[in-house]
Design a protein around this motif. Structure first.
Motif, mmCIF file in Angstrom:
data_model
loop_
_atom_site.group_PDB
_atom_site.id
_atom_site.type_symbol
_atom_site.label_atom_id
_atom_site.label_comp_id
_atom_site.label_asym_id
_atom_site.label_seq_id
_atom_site.Cartn_x
_atom_site.Cartn_y
_atom_site.Cartn_z
ATOM 1 N N ALA A 1 0.822 -1.205 0.000
ATOM 2 C CA ALA A 1 0.000 0.000 0.000
ATOM 3 C C ALA A 1 0.858 1.258 0.000
ATOM 4 O O ALA A 1 0.506 2.261 -0.635
ATOM 5 N N SER A 2 1.986 1.225 0.687
ATOM 6 C CA SER A 2 2.866 2.399 0.729
ATOM 7 C C SER A 2 3.498 2.660 -0.634
ATOM 8 O O SER A 2 3.557 3.806 -1.087
ATOM 9 N N ILE A 3 3.984 1.614 -1.293
ATOM 10 C CA ILE A 3 4.592 1.800 -2.615
ATOM 11 C C ILE A 3 3.543 2.255 -3.625
ATOM 12 O O ILE A 3 3.814 3.090 -4.502
ATOM 13 N N ALA A 4 2.315 1.733 -3.515
ATOM 14 C CA ALA A 4 1.258 2.136 -4.448
ATOM 15 C C ALA A 4 0.847 3.587 -4.249
ATOM 16 O O ALA A 4 0.264 4.191 -5.162
ATOM 17 N N SER A 5 1.129 4.156 -3.080
ATOM 18 C CA SER A 5 0.783 5.555 -2.817
ATOM 19 C C SER A 5 1.803 6.523 -3.395
ATOM 20 O O SER A 5 1.551 7.727 -3.408
ATOM 21 N N ILE A 6 2.946 6.027 -3.836
ATOM 22 C CA ILE A 6 4.009 6.900 -4.342
ATOM 23 C C ILE A 6 3.762 7.186 -5.823
ATOM 24 O O ILE A 6 3.593 6.253 -6.609
ATOM 25 N N PRO A 7 3.740 8.446 -6.239
ATOM 26 C CA PRO A 7 3.615 8.749 -7.673
ATOM 27 C C PRO A 7 4.951 8.566 -8.388
ATOM 28 O O PRO A 7 5.990 9.028 -7.913
ATOM 29 N N PHE A 8 4.924 7.879 -9.520
ATOM 30 C CA PHE A 8 6.109 7.701 -10.353
ATOM 31 C C PHE A 8 6.054 8.722 -11.484
ATOM 32 O O PHE A 8 5.043 8.815 -12.195
ATOM 33 N N LYS A 9 7.140 9.474 -11.664
ATOM 34 C CA LYS A 9 7.182 10.546 -12.646
ATOM 35 C C LYS A 9 8.406 10.377 -13.546
ATOM 36 O O LYS A 9 9.421 9.815 -13.115
ATOM 37 N N LYS B 1 1.726 8.894 -18.161
ATOM 38 C CA LYS B 1 0.312 8.623 -18.379
ATOM 39 C C LYS B 1 0.006 7.138 -18.203
ATOM 40 O O LYS B 1 -1.036 6.774 -17.635
ATOM 41 N N ALA B 2 0.893 6.271 -18.687
ATOM 42 C CA ALA B 2 0.649 4.832 -18.567
ATOM 43 C C ALA B 2 0.664 4.376 -17.115
ATOM 44 O O ALA B 2 -0.081 3.462 -16.739
ATOM 45 N N LEU B 3 1.506 5.001 -16.278
ATOM 46 C CA LEU B 3 1.581 4.630 -14.868
ATOM 47 C C LEU B 3 0.510 5.300 -14.035
ATOM 48 O O LEU B 3 0.218 4.847 -12.923
#
Length: 463
Positions: A90-98, A117-119
């Motif tokens: 859940a913590s990793i899924a909360s991080i935005p990847f840019k 956009k894909a992520l």
């Protein structure tokens, strides 16, 4: 692609007999599934590393296979395993990847990049981007996580994103000495996927280009926890052992036993439902002997705590995050959260960053300074008081503007005052203080006549 069963049967010489299956080496970290007529047999496995860093199999630790069978799915039934995997995923899924680009020595976010956009966009109708990364990380914590980015062969443009369950993906070494991925989708279709199109994040180890499952590597520890959990359920479902034994001197007939049983049940039920502490009276020649809990049963809670601590150590999750407050230390909330982010989440985030950069960006973009970066600042936010003090200090020292501070705290920018977009400068660090001192204490110049008179007196003295 040819049928997978036929291909695997051709590679390994067709179906094997029961004796041949029993004589095979056990896969690393797996308790083999045994036929019904072989339940009760014992299987053993341990894992060690050779000089090349690859895992080899040994058989010197015995595991009883006729009790709880440990798999990646049954391991989640253990509360601590589920809690550890839930916290990390859940913590990793909360991080935005840019997508970031290096310009003038600093990384700047690239707006509207196809990879971002894909992520960020939902991959399908029944899953959001959060669910995509979370399911992906759950599989990573089981050993291997997969995301299939379907691209156009001509332009490399991403046209579809699909999460691949870890139990549906395998690796295959082709005749051209090239490893590819084989995937069986929910419709039963088999796909051969190039490594460039498959995001694959592994756990510790290397077993045919795949990571090793922490649950299966530590199957004995997980099995002990499951057995203790089942034992505790049966223990308390049975009333936590009888509290005593009622004895009768002599012999009783069936009518006497029935009368004694009804009397005891009636009195004990009335005593349990009553809010007052009353004493129960027994008929003559009837004795009551209390039974205490055995030391093994009394140590049930301590044994479950030990199993919980060991599993927390496997996943590197602090005990207080899974409800084990005995392991909490007297630090601030921010310090504990920072320790969890740096020691537990940062390695997984770095692994995902490097895999996304390698598989989703072109070689020209990587050479130009493009990378995929996880914004860890989302998880490093402290308490409201600490955040307010941080932005206050940053704004007053000229590190950020006041509007940037408002945006960091979640407030809208003030567009009416243009001074809100300017950096504040500390008075003591600028030339304003010196100018003010000169204005407050101006230098007084002596009149020219007095200066001339003094010069004439000095000349006469010298003569």
């Amino acid at each position: 692609m040819a049928d997978k069963k036929g291909l695997m049967g051709w590679m390994f010489g067709g179906p094997k007999t029961k004796t041949e299956r029993r004589s095979e080496e056990v896969e690393v970290g797996e308790i083999p599934s045994l036929p019904d007529d072989e339940i009760g047999a014992k299987t053993a496995f341990t894992v060690s590393l050779n000089d090349d860093g690859e895992c080899r199999k040994e058989t010197n630790v015995f595991v009883n296979a006729n009790k709880t069978k440990v798999t990646n799915d049954t391991g989640l039934a253990l509360v601590t395993v589920y809690a550890c995997i839930d916290r990390i995923s859940a913590s990793i899924a909360s991080i935005p990847f840019k997508v970031m680009k290096l310009e003038d020595g600093e990384y700047v976010e690239v707006e509207n990049h196809p990879v971002t956009k894909a992520l960020k966009n939902p991959p399908n109708d029944w899953m959001t981007s959060f669910h995509l990364i979370r399911n992906f990380m759950v599989d990573c914590l089981k050993g291997n996580g997969y995301i299939w980015f379907k691209k156009k062969y001509t332009t490399g443009e991403i046209i579809e994103v699909e999460w691949c369950p870890e139990n549906k993906v395998d690796t295959l070494n082709t005749t051209a000495r090239r490893w590819v991925y084989t995937y069986s989708d929910e419709y039963g279709n088999y796909h051969t996927i190039d490594p460039e199109d498959m995001i694959h994040v592994r756990a510790l180890g290397n077993n045919n280009r795949k990571g090793l499952s922490p649950i299966m590597l530590h199957a004995s520890t997980v099995k002990t926890g499951l057995d203790m959990q089942n034992y505790g359920e049966n223990f308390f479902n049975g009333g936590a052992k009888p509290s005593g034994v009622v004895g009768v001197k002599g012999q009783l007939n069936n009518q006497g036993w029935t009368r004694l049983l009804n009397t005891w049940n009636s009195n004990s039920r009335r005593a349990m439902e009553s809010t007052e502490n009353r004493v129960m009276f027994l008929p003559a020649d009837v004795t009551y002997t209390p039974i205490s809990i055995s030391p093994i049963d009394a140590a049930l809670v301590q044994t479950m705590k030990l199993s919980r601590s060991e599993i927390c150590g496997i996943y590197n999750v602090p005990g207080y995050m899974v409800g084990d407050l005995d392991k909490a230390y007297s630090g601030s909330v921010t310090a504990m959260l920072t320790s969890f982010v740096k020691n537990t989440l940062q390695p997984w985030a770095t692994n995902c960053e490097q895999e996304f950069t390698k598989k989703l960006l072109s070689d020209d973009e990587i050479e130009s300074g493009y990378i995929v970066q996880a914004d860890m600042r989302v998880l490093l936010r402290g308490t409201p008081q600490e955040m307010l003090q941080f932005f206050k200090d940053a704004a007053t020292t000229g590190f950020i503007t006041r509007n940037e501070g408002r945006a960091g705290l979640g407030y809208p920018k003030d567009k009416t005052d243009p001074q809100m977009n300017k950096f504040l400068v500390n008075v003591s660090q600028s030339g304003f203080a010196d100018n003010q001192d000169n204005q407050d204490n101006p230098k007084t110049e002596e009149p020219e006549e007095d200066n001339k008179q003094d010069e004439e007196e000095e000349v006469k003295e010298n003569e």
